[in-house]
Design a protein around this motif. Sequence first.
Motif, mmCIF file in Angstrom:
data_model
loop_
_atom_site.group_PDB
_atom_site.id
_atom_site.type_symbol
_atom_site.label_atom_id
_atom_site.label_comp_id
_atom_site.label_asym_id
_atom_site.label_seq_id
_atom_site.Cartn_x
_atom_site.Cartn_y
_atom_site.Cartn_z
ATOM 1 N N MET A 78 0.861 -1.362 -0.119
ATOM 2 C CA MET A 78 0.045 0.023 0.039
ATOM 3 C C MET A 78 0.908 1.249 -0.097
ATOM 4 O O MET A 78 0.569 2.157 -0.524
ATOM 5 C CB MET A 78 -0.957 -0.020 1.346
ATOM 6 N N ASP A 79 1.989 1.129 0.927
ATOM 7 C CA ASP A 79 2.845 2.179 0.735
ATOM 8 C C ASP A 79 3.431 2.649 -0.518
ATOM 9 O O ASP A 79 3.732 3.668 -0.847
ATOM 10 C CB ASP A 79 4.061 1.922 1.872
ATOM 11 N N LYS A 80 3.861 1.554 -1.159
ATOM 12 C CA LYS A 80 4.569 1.414 -2.414
ATOM 13 C C LYS A 80 3.713 2.221 -3.454
ATOM 14 O O LYS A 80 3.812 3.157 -4.170
ATOM 15 C CB LYS A 80 4.901 0.279 -2.880
ATOM 16 N N LEU A 81 2.479 1.645 -3.269
ATOM 17 C CA LEU A 81 1.242 2.382 -4.413
ATOM 18 C C LEU A 81 0.912 3.635 -4.146
ATOM 19 O O LEU A 81 1.025 4.402 -5.154
ATOM 20 C CB LEU A 81 0.046 1.204 -4.186
ATOM 21 N N LEU A 82 1.013 4.054 -2.854
ATOM 22 C CA LEU A 82 0.837 5.476 -2.572
ATOM 23 C C LEU A 82 1.719 6.434 -2.909
ATOM 24 O O LEU A 82 1.654 7.648 -3.483
ATOM 25 C CB LEU A 82 0.545 5.624 -1.102
ATOM 26 N N GLU A 83 3.062 5.795 -2.721
ATOM 27 C CA GLU A 83 4.144 6.629 -3.472
ATOM 28 C C GLU A 83 4.243 6.794 -4.855
ATOM 29 O O GLU A 83 4.535 7.926 -5.412
ATOM 30 C CB GLU A 83 5.471 5.720 -2.929
ATOM 31 N N ARG A 84 3.661 5.614 -5.522
ATOM 32 C CA ARG A 84 3.710 5.819 -6.997
ATOM 33 C C ARG A 84 2.584 6.943 -7.420
ATOM 34 O O ARG A 84 2.917 7.497 -8.355
ATOM 35 C CB ARG A 84 3.251 4.529 -7.535
ATOM 36 N N VAL A 85 1.360 6.623 -6.567
ATOM 37 C CA VAL A 85 0.289 7.685 -6.854
ATOM 38 C C VAL A 85 0.869 9.197 -6.774
ATOM 39 O O VAL A 85 0.631 10.024 -7.539
ATOM 40 C CB VAL A 85 -0.914 7.368 -6.118
ATOM 41 N N GLN A 86 1.520 9.336 -5.623
ATOM 42 C CA GLN A 86 2.050 10.726 -5.210
ATOM 43 C C GLN A 86 2.907 10.999 -6.351
ATOM 44 O O GLN A 86 2.753 12.202 -6.779
ATOM 45 C CB GLN A 86 2.911 10.699 -3.891
ATOM 46 N N ILE A 87 3.968 10.489 -6.922
ATOM 47 C CA ILE A 87 4.800 10.833 -7.736
ATOM 48 C C ILE A 87 4.124 11.014 -9.271
ATOM 49 O O ILE A 87 4.373 12.027 -9.698
ATOM 50 C CB ILE A 87 6.025 9.637 -8.172
ATOM 51 N N GLU A 88 3.175 10.083 -9.496
ATOM 52 C CA GLU A 88 2.448 10.349 -10.773
ATOM 53 C C GLU A 88 2.090 11.690 -10.859
ATOM 54 O O GLU A 88 1.690 12.301 -11.746
ATOM 55 C CB GLU A 88 1.375 9.183 -10.826
ATOM 56 N N LYS A 89 0.988 11.936 -9.476
ATOM 57 C CA LYS A 89 0.363 13.252 -9.462
ATOM 58 C C LYS A 89 1.212 14.512 -9.727
ATOM 59 O O LYS A 89 0.818 15.530 -10.036
ATOM 60 C CB LYS A 89 -0.510 13.043 -8.182
ATOM 61 N N LYS A 90 2.434 14.263 -9.033
ATOM 62 C CA LYS A 90 3.543 15.535 -8.943
ATOM 63 C C LYS A 90 4.181 15.738 -10.293
ATOM 64 O O LYS A 90 4.391 16.824 -10.511
ATOM 65 C CB LYS A 90 4.531 15.246 -7.781
ATOM 66 N N ARG A 150 16.524 15.689 -4.586
ATOM 67 C CA ARG A 150 16.856 14.919 -5.774
ATOM 68 C C ARG A 150 16.358 13.381 -5.893
ATOM 69 O O ARG A 150 16.954 12.919 -5.058
ATOM 70 C CB ARG A 150 18.383 15.236 -6.099
ATOM 71 N N ILE A 151 15.534 13.329 -6.888
ATOM 72 C CA ILE A 151 14.859 12.255 -7.155
ATOM 73 C C ILE A 151 15.645 11.434 -8.403
ATOM 74 O O ILE A 151 15.717 12.373 -9.413
ATOM 75 C CB ILE A 151 13.502 12.138 -7.294
ATOM 76 N N SER A 152 15.998 10.226 -8.122
ATOM 77 C CA SER A 152 16.711 9.598 -9.501
ATOM 78 C C SER A 152 15.903 8.999 -10.594
ATOM 79 O O SER A 152 14.429 8.663 -10.236
ATOM 80 C CB SER A 152 17.347 8.592 -8.912
ATOM 81 N N PRO A 153 16.302 9.175 -11.829
ATOM 82 C CA PRO A 153 15.166 8.893 -12.800
ATOM 83 C C PRO A 153 14.693 7.367 -12.671
ATOM 84 O O PRO A 153 13.876 7.233 -13.109
ATOM 85 C CB PRO A 153 16.112 8.980 -13.949
ATOM 86 N N ALA A 154 15.638 6.462 -12.034
ATOM 87 C CA ALA A 154 15.180 5.140 -12.020
ATOM 88 C C ALA A 154 13.946 5.069 -11.247
ATOM 89 O O ALA A 154 13.178 4.010 -11.088
ATOM 90 C CB ALA A 154 16.200 4.302 -11.087
ATOM 91 N N ALA A 155 13.538 6.255 -10.033
ATOM 92 C CA ALA A 155 12.552 6.284 -9.349
ATOM 93 C C ALA A 155 11.288 6.897 -10.021
ATOM 94 O O ALA A 155 10.036 6.354 -9.815
ATOM 95 C CB ALA A 155 12.681 7.123 -8.160
ATOM 96 N N PHE A 156 11.427 7.685 -11.247
ATOM 97 C CA PHE A 156 10.342 8.290 -11.687
ATOM 98 C C PHE A 156 10.096 7.956 -12.867
ATOM 99 O O PHE A 156 9.031 7.871 -13.597
ATOM 100 C CB PHE A 156 10.385 9.827 -11.479
ATOM 101 N N ILE A 157 11.096 7.529 -13.754
ATOM 102 C CA ILE A 157 11.120 7.339 -15.540
ATOM 103 C C ILE A 157 9.914 6.233 -15.607
ATOM 104 O O ILE A 157 8.972 6.344 -16.333
ATOM 105 C CB ILE A 157 12.194 7.083 -15.899
ATOM 106 N N PRO A 158 10.050 5.057 -14.850
ATOM 107 C CA PRO A 158 9.000 3.957 -14.944
ATOM 108 C C PRO A 158 7.542 4.383 -14.646
ATOM 109 O O PRO A 158 6.671 3.926 -15.297
ATOM 110 C CB PRO A 158 9.473 2.760 -13.974
ATOM 111 N N ILE A 159 7.653 5.263 -13.688
ATOM 112 C CA ILE A 159 6.065 5.799 -13.385
ATOM 113 C C ILE A 159 5.673 6.713 -14.487
ATOM 114 O O ILE A 159 4.332 6.721 -15.041
ATOM 115 C CB ILE A 159 5.950 6.546 -12.050
#
Length: 278
Positions: free
Chosen positions: A18-30, A71-80
Amino acid sequence: EAKNESLHDPHYFDYYLMDKLLERVQIEKKLPRALAEGEFELFYQPKINLETRTLTGLEALIRWNDPEQGRISPAAFIPIAEDSGFIVQLGEWVLREACRTNKMWQDAGHPKLPVSVNVSAIQFRHPQFVKTVESALQETGLDPKYLELEVTESLLNEPVMIKDKLDFLKSRGISLSIDDFGTGYSSIYYLKELPLQVLKIDRTFIQNTPTSTRDNSLLLSIIQLGKSLGLTVLAEGVETEEQFHFLRQHGCDQIQGFYFSRPLDSCSTAQLLAAHSD
Ligand code: C2E
Ligand code: MG
Ligand code: MG
Ligand code: MG
């Protein structure tokens, strides 16, 4: 202890997911707001000719300076961004920014070098992709011969879809590299048939060289494969002098990696270019 008990708690993994999913949703929204607010930045990692030890190009690598998280690495947000489709817009920004910056360096009198841009499969498949590349070049005034595109191996398995696009890009003088080679699946047949110029060997094939003899021979085979297909061979993730010498001895053409330089911000890149001209 409490920590170990949590592993036996049937709800433990649910919370984790759930935490992971929420984090993804947060990033996607941002992401869209981050783009609008100018929170993305390009760093540039030098590519080095092994023989002459000179700079042959720069790879643009995206960074996200998030005001809250740093700073957020591309490995964390490019897949999203790929999953949500936002990569199309973000990739367009990367293309334009890389072309603009390269043109700016050229206009400042620095030596002219190609800048390479990573392109996601999703972005490449988009019907407007070639048009986007064209307008980035046109709007920034960068000569197409100073632009390179890096695509991953998986894309090669869609030869019908990519052939025309690759042919067109090549006809415009834009060079094409296969990134992370060896980690995906690609048909050697397509590797031969498609208009590609550079094979970038993934760093997992370099990291245990030269201590592991098995890895050494695997690496040699990949270099030979690339050479026999008439491609320029570049090794990614070169961190040590031993790796540098091994690759040079065995006919690899170029390297990238911390041994020579980490990715640099645009200011430090300009300084590197300035030092390179004299
Ligand atoms: P990549 O294109 O294969 O880029 C190489 C990655 O390896 C970069 O990580 C770079 O900082 C890192 N690296 C370079 N030399 C060394 C080394 O000697 N040792 C180690 N351990 N690492 C090294 P980065 O910048 O975090 O990027 C990761 C990936 O994110 C890239 O892999 C690329 O697939 C993707 N990416 C980055 N920027 C973009 C972009 O603008 N668009 C798209 N679609 N993807 C991007
Ligand atoms: Mg790359
Ligand atoms: Mg790579
Ligand atoms: Mg890689």
